[in-house]
Structures are given as structure tokens and as C-alpha cells.
Design a protein around this motif. Structure first.
Motif, short mmCIF file in Angstrom:
data_model
loop_
_atom_site.label_atom_id
_atom_site.label_comp_id
_atom_site.label_asym_id
_atom_site.label_seq_id
_atom_site.Cartn_x
_atom_site.Cartn_y
_atom_site.Cartn_z
N VAL B 129 0.84 -1.20 0.00
CA VAL B 129 0.00 0.00 0.00
C VAL B 129 0.87 1.25 0.00
CG1 VAL B 129 -1.55 1.36 1.42
CG2 VAL B 129 -2.03 -1.04 1.02
N LEU B 130 1.92 1.20 0.84
CA LEU B 130 2.81 2.35 0.94
C LEU B 130 3.47 2.65 -0.40
CD1 LEU B 130 3.48 4.12 3.41
CD2 LEU B 130 5.73 3.00 3.41
N VAL B 131 4.06 1.61 -1.01
CA VAL B 131 4.78 1.81 -2.27
C VAL B 131 3.82 2.30 -3.35
CG1 VAL B 131 5.97 0.61 -4.14
CG2 VAL B 131 6.62 0.17 -1.77
N PHE B 132 2.68 1.63 -3.48
CA PHE B 132 1.73 2.05 -4.51
C PHE B 132 1.19 3.45 -4.21
CE2 PHE B 132 1.86 -2.14 -6.15
CZ PHE B 132 1.34 -2.06 -7.43
N GLY B 133 0.91 3.66 -2.93
CA GLY B 133 0.39 4.97 -2.53
C GLY B 133 1.33 6.09 -2.95
N VAL B 134 2.60 5.88 -2.61
CA VAL B 134 3.58 6.91 -2.95
C VAL B 134 3.65 7.08 -4.47
CG1 VAL B 134 6.04 7.45 -2.95
CG2 VAL B 134 4.94 6.68 -0.85
N ALA B 135 3.69 5.94 -5.18
CA ALA B 135 3.81 6.02 -6.64
C ALA B 135 2.61 6.74 -7.25
CB ALA B 135 3.95 4.62 -7.22
N VAL B 136 1.40 6.34 -6.78
CA VAL B 136 0.19 6.95 -7.35
C VAL B 136 0.12 8.44 -7.00
CG1 VAL B 136 -2.33 6.96 -7.22
CG2 VAL B 136 -1.10 4.81 -7.48
N SER B 137 0.44 8.74 -5.73
CA SER B 137 0.45 10.15 -5.32
C SER B 137 1.41 10.94 -6.19
CB SER B 137 0.90 10.30 -3.87
OG SER B 137 -0.05 9.72 -3.04
N TYR B 138 2.60 10.38 -6.37
CA TYR B 138 3.59 11.07 -7.16
C TYR B 138 3.06 11.35 -8.56
CZ TYR B 138 7.90 12.25 -9.51
OH TYR B 138 8.83 12.90 -10.25
N PHE B 139 2.42 10.31 -9.11
CA PHE B 139 1.84 10.44 -10.44
C PHE B 139 0.81 11.57 -10.48
CE2 PHE B 139 -1.75 9.19 -13.19
CZ PHE B 139 -1.12 9.30 -14.43
N PHE B 140 -0.08 11.57 -9.49
CA PHE B 140 -1.12 12.60 -9.44
C PHE B 140 -0.53 13.99 -9.24
CE2 PHE B 140 -4.50 9.39 -8.11
CZ PHE B 140 -5.01 9.39 -9.38
N VAL B 141 0.41 14.04 -8.29
CA VAL B 141 0.99 15.34 -7.97
C VAL B 141 1.65 15.94 -9.20
CG1 VAL B 141 2.86 16.44 -6.71
CG2 VAL B 141 1.25 14.97 -5.51
N SER B 142 2.46 15.11 -9.87
CA SER B 142 3.17 15.70 -11.00
C SER B 142 2.20 16.06 -12.11
CB SER B 142 4.28 14.76 -11.51
OG SER B 142 3.78 13.46 -11.59
N ARG B 143 1.13 15.24 -12.26
CA ARG B 143 0.14 15.57 -13.28
C ARG B 143 -0.56 16.89 -12.95
NH1 ARG B 143 -4.60 12.86 -15.64
NH2 ARG B 143 -5.40 13.04 -13.54
N ALA B 144 -0.90 17.05 -11.68
CA ALA B 144 -1.60 18.26 -11.27
C ALA B 144 -0.69 19.47 -11.45
CB ALA B 144 -2.03 18.15 -9.82
N LEU B 145 0.57 19.29 -11.06
CA LEU B 145 1.50 20.40 -11.18
C LEU B 145 1.66 20.80 -12.64
CD1 LEU B 145 4.31 19.55 -8.62
CD2 LEU B 145 2.41 21.16 -8.42
N LEU B 146 1.76 19.79 -13.49
CA LEU B 146 1.93 20.05 -14.91
C LEU B 146 0.74 20.83 -15.44
CD1 LEU B 146 4.25 19.13 -16.74
CD2 LEU B 146 2.64 17.50 -17.74
N ALA B 147 -0.47 20.34 -15.09
CA ALA B 147 -1.68 21.00 -15.58
C ALA B 147 -1.77 22.42 -15.06
CB ALA B 147 -2.91 20.20 -15.14
N LYS B 148 -1.46 22.57 -13.77
CA LYS B 148 -1.54 23.91 -13.19
C LYS B 148 -0.50 24.83 -13.81
CE LYS B 148 -3.54 23.00 -8.70
NZ LYS B 148 -3.22 22.78 -7.29
N GLY B 149 0.69 24.27 -14.00
CA GLY B 149 1.75 25.05 -14.61
C GLY B 149 1.34 25.55 -15.97
N GLN B 150 0.73 24.64 -16.75
CA GLN B 150 0.31 25.03 -18.10
C GLN B 150 -0.78 26.08 -18.05
OE1 GLN B 150 -0.54 21.26 -19.77
NE2 GLN B 150 1.46 21.07 -20.77
#
Lengths: 248, 371
Positions: B129-150
Motif C-alpha cells: 500500500v505504501l509503495v503504490f500509494g507513494v507512486a500513485v500520489s507522485y503520479f497525481f501530484v506531478s500531473r496536477a503540477l503540470l496541468a496547473k503550470g500550463q
């Protein structure tokens, strides 16, 4: 008594002709000498020693005020000006004679009247007035234009177009939007010449134009970093210069 | 000036746009629902392969932990609108609390049907759960940042264009109001003299003054004008100045007839010609020459003002006129046009404007609306 002589100085030939014609009507016995700029006027003054000088204030090379300073109270001076708000006040206060362009006969007649009455008295001392007017000039001027080499052309770049000066080895890199140039002026010299209100030293090797800064952030190690509006450049702020940003 | 201190870590990058992009956040969480569903299912499947326990129980466990994490993450952002909490802290908090809530939820749903799992299985579940959680969070965070940045980039670009346009517009109005009193009064003085000495020249001078005033004061309200009209204004101005300065001023205007009808925003050349005289030729004792030229070069319009006067004083700030023309050239051509200043070979200054001559969309029209 010998006929009085007047020196008329204006860089606009038609206006010299106009004043000469008007003086001929109002003061027929007056001899008139003409000059188109300051140096010619001073040369004429030294050879002919006229009693009166009509001096245009704004002239190329040497202003009428400067000519008056060099004449140094050796003749009666009338300033002729189109529009010189700050000088007019000073003239009024010092009771110095002046006429406005376009010169009107009535006003010129008054001046002629006064001059005739004063001709035998010593000319007014203008030293204080001229010193006061000289002080009106801006005290300090800053570097506003840079010459940069753009391929084979020399190009002039307004200081306000520059976002960042960054020193690298022997050169200084000038950044403006997406463009970069190299100049040889060391950062230290630039800092002394640029307006300190618009340009801030933020690092041993960087001067930034304050208006070009989008925001300031802190990086992982706690150091301040300046982000520019144009381009995504981030420039670290060294501790010695960080205080300026903290005050904001 | 907009100098804001922001926090370290990636969260800092997204700041600024957040307040304006509530809809973006909502959209982002909506799109996160199917992704979370797939990720939770994958985690369940992965655990089943690893542990060989009951598939249904593992799925329940995986989903029971995954959804609270997403909800917590969303809730924190909902409360922390100003995004004062860094992104990594939000993620860590969501994962930790989400896992505890999730385990409790799992127990509640499954009761003691298969619970407790043995210690080894529990450790593996937690680690996964921890590993997946971190990976999924990371994925979401970077996606959100990218979208917001754009989004922020788009907004900034729009705002900047709008800002530049308004600035240029405001300054143009200022420019119109800036007919130099010196120029006006001296010109009238010259007319006064010529009325007696040379009436035809006096008439011509008055006509030129009329053209100059009409061009400088009135025309700007009409929006876009043509190159020919602008050159006519420049001609009137130079003829007046030639009378004022006498033999000290020589001037030339060169423009082929076929480009006179090219649309051009008002007061693009005239302020530069005035600069050439005011700073270059008028203060030079011997005077000199100013040459204005327009030419088509390929698909570009090239305008040049060249004088052999005093040149640029490095300590004289760029005046309102030059700054305004530069801004308008930039705004109207979408960055494809340019204004370059060069020291002229004979001393003096050479100002060169290059504008794209596109048939459609006419760049001049775009800026014409601004003028």
C-alpha cells in the motif's frame, strides 16, 4: 553718445530676422548684431562689446543661460524663450528681463523702454540666478543604453530591456527576454553606473532588473531564488544581498 | 511589484494559479476517480498473486485503503486553498491517515471472516500500500503540477499580452497630448515673421502645422492608418523643422508608391523622427540630415530613420515615444516584428523597424484596435 548696440542670438534664422525687424521699429537708432549659436555670440560680444544681448534660452551646443554666464554681467541681458516654465519663475524672482516667443511688439516695447532707462546704469548681476538655474538640472544620471554586438552589427539596447546581467569569467552576459549578448564591462562597473532603484545586485555574479523579477522563492536548502518574468531562469540570491527581499 | 516568498518543495510551483483554478482542481479529482479505481484493483490483484489469500478480501482491503487516501488528499486541498502546506506533506498525511482508516474499514467490512491475516501478510500488505500509494500520489501530484503550470502559463501569457496592449494604449494617449510647447511656440514665431517677409512660405508653414496637429491629435482616434498617411505627417513635421532650423536641417523621405496603402498603426514613425531631431540634430551646432525610408523586403515591411546627429547619449533614458513604439511593434506583430537601434556609420543613430506583411490575419488590424 555713440548709438547703442544689441546682440541678437537665436538658432532659428527667421526668429533672428523677426527680432531685428521689431527692434528696428521700436528702437530705430539701435545697431543690431546677429548670431546663430553660443560660440558665435561670444566671439561677437568680445569684438563689439554691445550694451544689450537678446539671448534665446534653448540653443544647440551652448544655452542662452551659459552665454549669459560667460558674458558675466558685462552687458544688459534679455532672455528670449518659447517655453521654459522653471526658468520663467526664476526670471521673475530675479527681476531679469525676458520676452516670450512669439515676441509681441507691446511687450518688446516695454523691454526697450526699460533698457533705454537702464543703459547708463551697470547691468544687473545674474550670478545668483544662473547658479540657481544650473542646480535645477538633474544631479545624477545613470547608464540607460548599452552597446552590444549582435552578429556583425552594433546594436543599442535600452537598460530597461535588460532582465539580467551575469558575469562569467572575463565577460558579462546580458539577458533580455530570449536574447543574450556578451559585453566586456565588468559587473562591478555596471553596478556603479546603473540606477540602483531599478537594478539590484543579488549575487557576486548577478545584477537583476527589479521590474524583470516575477517572484522570489526559497529552494530546498533555504536559499532565496529569483525567478524572471520572461523565460524560466532562476537565479540564486546570495546571503549578503538577501535582506533586500526580506524587507518586502 | 509581485515578489512573493514561496515555500520549498514542489508545492511552491503550483502556487498562484490555485486561487483562480478551482475548476481545474475539480476536474483533476474527477479524472482521478477512475485512475484510483484501477490502481486499487491492481494493488488487490498484486497482493493476491503474492499472498494467495482470498481475492475478495484483498480487494476490499485495497479499496478500503485507497479511497480514503484520495478523499483525504482532496479534503486537505479543499481546506488549504492558499496551498500553504507543501505537497509532500499533504501526500504523507493522506497516505498515513488513509492507511489507518482503511485498515479499520477493512476490519469493519470483513468482520472476522478472514481477519486477522498473519503478521507476514499484514507487513506485505502495508508495504505494498505504501509503495503504490507513494507512486500513485507522485503520479497525481506531478500531473496536477503540470496541468496547473500550463494553465498558469496560459493565463500569464494572456495577462501579459493584455497588459502590454493596455500600457501601449495608455502611453499612446499620453503621446498625443505631448505636443512639445517649444515646437509649437517657435513654429508660430516663425509664421509671424514669414507673414511679413515671405507670405507664401508663411501660408505653407501654417498648412504644414495644420497637417501636423491633425495627424498628431485627431488621427489616432480613427484607429489604423496607412504608411502613406504616417509619412505625410512626418513630411509636414520635417518641413516645419526645416524652416525653423534653416540650413541646419536637410531631410529625405523615400517610399515606393505601391506600399503607401499598407496599414500602419498611427504615430509609429513620427515619434522616432521627432527623437532624431530633438536628441540628434537640434542640439548639434552644425545640424545635419535625417533620412526616412520605407521598403518591402520579402514579406516584411522595413522602416528606417537614419540621422547623422549627436547619436544616443548613453545616460539619456529612452523616452516615452521610443518605449511606446517598441511596445506597440511587439504587441502588433506577436513578437515577429522588431525595433532595433544602431549607431549610424556617419555618427548619429539608425532606428529600424521590421514588421511582418501578412495578408491574413493582418497584424496591423490587431494592433489597430488597440490604438
Amino acid at each position: 553718445m555713440k548709438a547703442p548696440t544689441a546682440l541678437v542670438v537665436d538658432d532659428e534664422p527667421e526668429l533672428v530676422a523677426y527680432l531685428r525687424a521689431a527692434l528696428a521699429r521700436l528702437w530705430p537708432e539701435l545697431q543690431v548684431l546677429e548670431a546663430g549659436d553660443g560660440p558665435a555670440a561670444l566671439a561677437l560680444f568680445e569684438t563689439h562689446r554691445p550694451e544689450v544681448a537678446f539671448l534665446d534660452v534653448q540653443m544647440p551646443g551652448m544655452t542662452g543661460l551659459e552665454v549669459a554666464r560667460r558674458i558675466g554681467g558685462r552687458c544688459h541681458v534679455v532672455f528670449v524663450t518659447a517655453f521654459e516654465q522653471y526658468a520663467l519663475q526664476a526670471f521673475e524672482q530675479a527681476a531679469v528681463d525676458y520676452v516670450l516667443k512669439p515676441v509681441e511688439d507691446d511687450r518688446l516695447a516695454e523691454t526697450v523702454e526699460r533698457l533705454r532707462a537702464r543703459l547708463l546704469a551697470p547691468p544687473a548681476d545674474l550670478t545668483a540666478l544662473l547658479a540657481a538655474l544650473a542646480r535645477e538640472r538633474p544631479a545624477r544620471e545613470y547608464l540607460e543604453w548599452l552597446q552590444v554586438q549582435d552578429r556583425k552589427d552594433l546594436v543599442l539596447l535600452a537598460a530597461d530591456e535588460v532582465d539580467l546581467f551575469q558575469s562569467s569569467e572575463k565577460y558579462t552576459v546580458v539577458l533580455s527576454g530570449q536574447s543574450e549578448w556578451i559585453i566586456r564591462t565588468p559587473l562591478q562597473d555596471l553596478e556603479e553606473q546603473l540606477d540602483p532603484a531599478r537594478f539590484w545586485r543579488i549575487h557576486r555574479n548577478a545584477i537583476v532588473r527589479v521590474g524583470a523579477v516575477a517572484r522570489v522563492s526559497r529552494n530546498a536548502s533555504g536559499q532565496l531564488v529569483v525567478h524572471l518574468r520572461r523565460g524560466d531562469r532562476a537565479i540564486p540570491v546570495s546571503r549578503a544581498y538577501a535582506r533586500r527581499f526580506k524587507q518586502m | 511589484m509581485d515578489l512573493r516568498e514561496t515555500d520549498p518543495a514542489c508545492g511552491g510551483e503550483a502556487r498562484g494559479a490555485s486561487a483562480r483554478s478551482g475548476s481545474l482542481t475539480r476536474r483533476y479529482y474527477l479524472s482521478a476517480i477512475p485512475i484510483t479505481f484501477v490502481a486499487n484493483t491492481l494493488i488487490g490483484g498484486f497482493l493476491w498473486l503474492l499472498l494467495r489469500e482470498d481475492l475478495w478480501s484483498l480487494m476490499v482491503c485495497s479499496h478500503a485503503i485507497g479511497w480514503p487516501i484520495l478523499l483525504l488528499h482532496g479534503a486537505v486541498h479543499l481546506v488549504d486553498r492558499g496551498e500553504r502546506v507543501p505537497e509532500w506533506a499533504v501526500s504523507a498525511f493522506s497516505i498515513a491517515v488513509g492507511a489507518v482508516v482503511g485498515i479499520g474499514l477493512t476490519r469493519a467490512i470483513l468482520r472476522d471472516r478472514l481477519w486477522p491475516l498473519d503478521l507476514r501478510s499484514l507487513a506485505i500488505t502495508a508495504a505494498t500500500v505504501l509503495v503504490f500509494g507513494v507512486a500513485v500520489s507522485y503520479f497525481f501530484v506531478s500531473r496536477a503540477l503540470l496541468a496547473k503550470g500550463q494553465a498558469r502559463l496560459r493565463e500569464e501569457l494572456l495577462a501579459r499580452e493584455e497588459g502590454a496592449r493596455r500600457l501601449a494604449e495608455a502611453e499612446l494617449k499620453l503621446l498625443q497630448a505631448q505636443i512639445e510647447p517649444h515646437f509649437l511656440f517657435n513654429t508660430l514665431s516663425n509664421v509671424l515673421q514669414l507673414v511679413d517677409s515671405d507670405p507664401p512660405r508663411a501660408k505653407r508653414m501654417l498648412r504644414n502645422l495644420t497637417s501636423y496637429l491633425r495627424g498628431s491629435l485627431g488621427r489616432t482616434r480613427a484607429g489604423a492608418t496607412t504608411l502613406g498617411e504616417e509619412l505625410e505627417l512626418v513630411r509636414a513635421y520635417l518641413e516645419i523643422q526645416a524652416v525653423r532650423m534653416g540650413s541646419r536641417l536637410a531631410w529625405r523621405i523615400a517610399c515606393p508608391d505601391e506600399i503607401r496603402e499598407v496599414p500602419l498603426p498611427p504615430l509609429l514613425l513620427q515619434p522616432l523622427v521627432e527623437n532624431a531631431l530633438r536628441h540628434g540634430l537640434e542640439p548639434k551646432p552644425g545640424g545635419g540630415e535625417v533620412a526616412v525610408s520605407a521598403a518591402r523586403e520579402g514579406n516584411e515591411l522595413v522602416l528606417e530613420i537614419r540621422d547623422d546627429g549627436l547619436g544616443l547619449d548613453p545616460r539619456q533614458p529612452a523616452g516615452v515615444g521610443l518605449t511606446n513604439v517598441r511596445e506597440r511593434v511587439r504587441a502588433m506583430s506577436g513578437g515577429r516584428g522588431s525595433l532595433t537601434l544602431r549607431p549610424a556609420p556617419a555618427g548619429g543613430l539608425c532606428v529600424r523597424i521590421v514588421l511582418p506583411l501578412d495578408p491574413a490575419p493582418p497584424p496591423v488590424r490587431a494592433a489597430g484596435g488597440t490604438a
